[in-house]
Write a protein that holds these residues in place. Structure first.
Motif, mmCIF file in Angstrom:
data_model
loop_
_atom_site.group_PDB
_atom_site.id
_atom_site.type_symbol
_atom_site.label_atom_id
_atom_site.label_comp_id
_atom_site.label_asym_id
_atom_site.label_seq_id
_atom_site.Cartn_x
_atom_site.Cartn_y
_atom_site.Cartn_z
ATOM 1 N N ALA A 39 35.936 28.748 46.918
ATOM 2 C CA ALA A 39 37.204 28.196 46.859
ATOM 3 C C ALA A 39 38.004 28.638 45.735
ATOM 4 C CB ALA A 39 37.110 26.626 47.064
ATOM 5 N N LEU A 40 39.466 28.742 45.766
ATOM 6 C CA LEU A 40 40.054 29.124 44.564
ATOM 7 C C LEU A 40 40.312 27.862 43.558
ATOM 8 C CD1 LEU A 40 42.792 31.318 46.717
ATOM 9 C CD2 LEU A 40 40.992 31.954 45.205
ATOM 10 N N GLN A 41 40.942 28.363 42.498
ATOM 11 C CA GLN A 41 41.419 27.123 41.771
ATOM 12 C C GLN A 41 42.744 26.873 41.651
ATOM 13 O OE1 GLN A 41 39.639 27.006 38.143
ATOM 14 N NE2 GLN A 41 37.779 27.054 38.507
ATOM 15 N N GLU A 42 43.776 27.611 42.432
ATOM 16 C CA GLU A 42 45.072 27.254 42.698
ATOM 17 C C GLU A 42 45.473 28.208 44.106
ATOM 18 O OE1 GLU A 42 47.463 30.892 40.024
ATOM 19 O OE2 GLU A 42 47.574 28.593 39.409
ATOM 20 N N LEU A 43 46.349 27.651 44.694
ATOM 21 C CA LEU A 43 46.944 28.269 45.931
ATOM 22 C C LEU A 43 48.478 28.630 45.382
ATOM 23 C CD1 LEU A 43 45.946 26.005 48.690
ATOM 24 C CD2 LEU A 43 44.679 27.883 47.539
ATOM 25 N N LEU A 44 48.774 29.889 45.622
ATOM 26 C CA LEU A 44 50.210 30.421 45.466
ATOM 27 C C LEU A 44 50.931 30.684 46.647
ATOM 28 C CD1 LEU A 44 49.507 33.056 42.788
ATOM 29 C CD2 LEU A 44 50.216 30.665 42.395
ATOM 30 N N ARG A 45 52.253 30.966 46.640
ATOM 31 C CA ARG A 45 53.159 30.918 47.586
ATOM 32 C C ARG A 45 52.621 32.214 48.676
ATOM 33 N NH1 ARG A 45 58.692 29.223 48.208
ATOM 34 N NH2 ARG A 45 59.036 27.760 46.452
ATOM 35 N N GLY A 46 52.617 31.989 50.176
ATOM 36 C CA GLY A 46 52.094 33.063 50.858
ATOM 37 C C GLY A 46 50.786 32.778 51.306
ATOM 38 N N PHE A 47 49.943 31.919 50.782
ATOM 39 C CA PHE A 47 48.681 31.480 51.211
ATOM 40 C C PHE A 47 48.570 31.102 52.674
ATOM 41 C CE2 PHE A 47 45.526 28.242 51.838
ATOM 42 C CZ PHE A 47 44.271 28.794 51.423
ATOM 43 N N THR A 48 47.613 31.288 53.086
ATOM 44 C CA THR A 48 47.286 31.045 54.484
ATOM 45 C C THR A 48 45.711 30.771 54.905
ATOM 46 O OG1 THR A 48 47.197 33.227 55.490
ATOM 47 C CG2 THR A 48 49.433 31.829 55.625
ATOM 48 N N ALA A 49 45.348 29.919 55.628
ATOM 49 C CA ALA A 49 43.979 29.755 55.966
ATOM 50 C C ALA A 49 43.938 29.098 57.245
ATOM 51 C CB ALA A 49 43.321 28.857 54.703
ATOM 52 N N THR A 50 42.799 29.748 58.176
ATOM 53 C CA THR A 50 42.570 29.035 59.484
ATOM 54 C C THR A 50 41.107 28.624 59.459
ATOM 55 O OG1 THR A 50 41.789 31.306 60.106
ATOM 56 C CG2 THR A 50 44.063 30.577 60.719
ATOM 57 N N PRO A 51 40.793 27.631 60.341
ATOM 58 C CA PRO A 51 39.254 27.039 60.286
ATOM 59 C C PRO A 51 38.314 28.054 60.840
ATOM 60 C CG PRO A 51 40.710 26.166 61.990
ATOM 61 C CD PRO A 51 41.636 26.976 61.122
ATOM 62 N N ASP A 52 37.319 28.206 60.171
ATOM 63 C CA ASP A 52 36.055 29.014 60.343
ATOM 64 C C ASP A 52 35.160 28.422 61.641
ATOM 65 O OD1 ASP A 52 33.983 30.565 60.788
ATOM 66 O OD2 ASP A 52 33.562 30.689 58.681
ATOM 67 N N SER A 53 35.418 28.970 62.713
ATOM 68 C CA SER A 53 34.557 28.447 64.087
ATOM 69 C C SER A 53 33.139 28.423 63.938
ATOM 70 C CB SER A 53 35.024 28.811 65.261
ATOM 71 O OG SER A 53 34.902 30.184 65.325
#
Length: 497
Positions: A39-53
């Motif tokens: 995991a990151l320690q900050e999220l910047l503009r443009g970040f996206t994530a989808t669930p891992d099946s």
């Protein structure tokens, strides 16, 4: 500036011939070499994530972590098929905060978490499920589990924080104000601050009003401090969980008007404390020992004072033993004595009477003075939205129950009597099912015996009794009918994975 995605991380690439070129290229290489679930320690503009099946059902998918790794913002799988965005205590995997209440997004590759100034959970077909509706620059998770959206600049300003939108849990030093509420995970109970008290509310009916209506007040805690008091016009009150082991109630920032000590009050230690509104309607305090959460505080000490400790139409006895009001059905945990339906305006009902009962929360319930039990009953009978009434012959107090009947408290006073409406046919469905199952089993046994008897008779007539006995082994060994019975008696165990 070009943007690239790798395993849900955003990597920014700048022209190499700058003073910042080497550090950024080095950071990019570290991110590329990071484990896929890091995991990151900050999220910047443009970040996206989808669930891992591919993740196990019981695990969570980390997205963001605090600087020391105690907490994680993660995708949490709910009921196998749904997704919740949650802040999780990593060591115990206990969620401390959940984004939104309902509906939850599906755990699907079509579901996406994105940040472009606002944190947004959306689905490609059904649209937005939840959003912070902000204009921030970065997302960060503090060491106190507070999820923060900050503005851009040398001195960033917090434009949104999860501490302002609690779910069912409060952590240390988190202010709980009159604009907030805690909601139990089953959605039945909530906690809010009144003008001078902490109130606990229940929503028993399915049509109990809009979300802004907290429901029926079932417990009220008033300040107990003798030297301090709440002054009208001096501002609203707020509650805070102290690291020293108490829940404090304050007016303004310095005027402490109440203190509820925990079992670990003023004891040295570095463990975390939380308080949570549980599915039974009780506010429970917990202390993290380093390996487990232990109970440290209970707002309602007597289980019989909980709104539905024995279920609908249940009776709670001292010592927390349960029975049913009608004394005809045996009580079993998790199974209601009767069904709590809608009001009785368009439905038939029968009447159930019981003496030696009272309401657990009668101190905060409104009552009407009545000269007799008959008048108290008649007042409820004539009102189709009344589920029942409790009357005291000694005081003449008539308490009308204008919500589905829950648990009553048994008292050694026969002058306290209850009148309850029960939906016609309630409690008979299971009896009917059991009756038909029993009749079906009986018919099956009769048919089986008849079939076996017919075969026996046929073989006796065709080959003689002696030949039948020798072939079927009646005098020794195990015949096919006995094998069938043995196989059918094996138990099958089901468990949730």
């Amino acid at each position: 500036m070009n943007t690239y995605k790798y395993k849900h991380y955003i990597i920014y690439s700048l022209p190499p011939f700058t003073m910042y070129g080497f550090p950024i290229i080095y950071t990019a290489i570290l991110l590329l070499l990071s484990p896929p679930n890091a995991a990151l320690q900050e999220l910047l503009r443009g970040f996206t994530a989808t669930p891992d099946s591919s993740l196990p059902v019981s695990s969570f998918q980390p997205l963001l972590t605090d600087s020391i790794g105690n907490y994680s913002l993660a995708f949490l799988r709910v009921d196998r098929t749904h997704l919740a965005l949650a802040v999780i205590h990593v060591s115990s995997q206990v969620p401390l905060w959940i984004a939104g209440k309902s509906p939850l997004a599906p755990w699907s590759s079509q579901t996406r978490l994105s940040f472009n100034g606002s944190l947004v959970i959306s689905h490609s077909h059904t649209g937005v499920f939840w959003s912070t509706y902000t204009d921030g620059h970065r997302v960060r998770l503090s060491n106190t589990s507070n999820l923060l959206i900050e503005s851009e600049g040398e001195s960033p300003v917090v434009v949104w924080q999860s501490f302002d939108f609690p779910y069912n849990t409060l952590v240390e030093n988190q202010n709980f104000t009159s604009a907030m509420k805690l909601v139990s995970s089953n959605g039945m109970y909530s906690m809010k601050l009144g003008s001078d008290f902490i109130g606990f509310y229940a929503r028993f009916a399915t049509n109990s009003g809009p979300d802004s209506d907290p429901g029926r007040l079932y417990f009220q805690h008033n300040p107990m401090e003798t030297k301090a008091h709440i002054t009208k016009g001096e501002g609203p009150i707020h509650a805070t969980l102290s690291p020293n082991g108490f829940l404090g109630l304050y007016q303004n920032s310095s005027n402490q008007v109440d203190l509820q000590p925990f079992s670990s009050f003023q004891q040295p230690g570095t463990g975390n404390r939380i308080i949570r509104l549980e599915p039974d309607g009780n506010l429970i305090g917990y202390y993290w020992t380093g390996s487990s959460w232990v109970v440290d505080f209970k707002q309602i000490a007597n289980p019989c004072d909980l709104p539905s400790s024995c279920g609908a139409y249940g009776l709670c006895r001292p010592g927390n033993s349960c029975s049913c009001l009608d004394n005809r059905r045996s009580y079993s945990s998790g199974d209601q004595c009767e069904t709590s339906g809608d009001d009785f305006c368009r439905k038939r009902y029968r009447v159930l009477r019981r003496s030696g009962v009272e309401l657990a929360n009668k101190e905060i319930m409104a009552y009407t003075m009545m000269s007799s039990l008959e008048k108290c009953e008649r007042a409820c009978e004539e009102k189709c939205t009344c589920w029942g009434a409790v009357y005291s012959n000694t005081s003449g107090f008539c308490y009308a129950i204008d919500y589905p009947v829950q648990t009553l408290v048994e008292v050694m006073d026969e002058t306290k009597m209850g009148y309850f409406k029960v939906r016609e046919g309630a409690g008979k469905d299971k009896m009917g099912v059991g009756l038909w199952v029993g009749l079906g089993s009986l018919c099956g046994v009769v048919l089986l015996i008849s079939g076996v008897g017919g075969v026996v008779l046929y073989r006796k007539e065709s080959r003689g009794v002696k030949g039948y006995e020798e072939e079927e082994g009646i005098n020794g060994g195990v015949g096919p009918y006995k094998n069938l019975r043995s196989a059918s008696s094996k138990s099958i165990e089901l468990s949730e994975r």
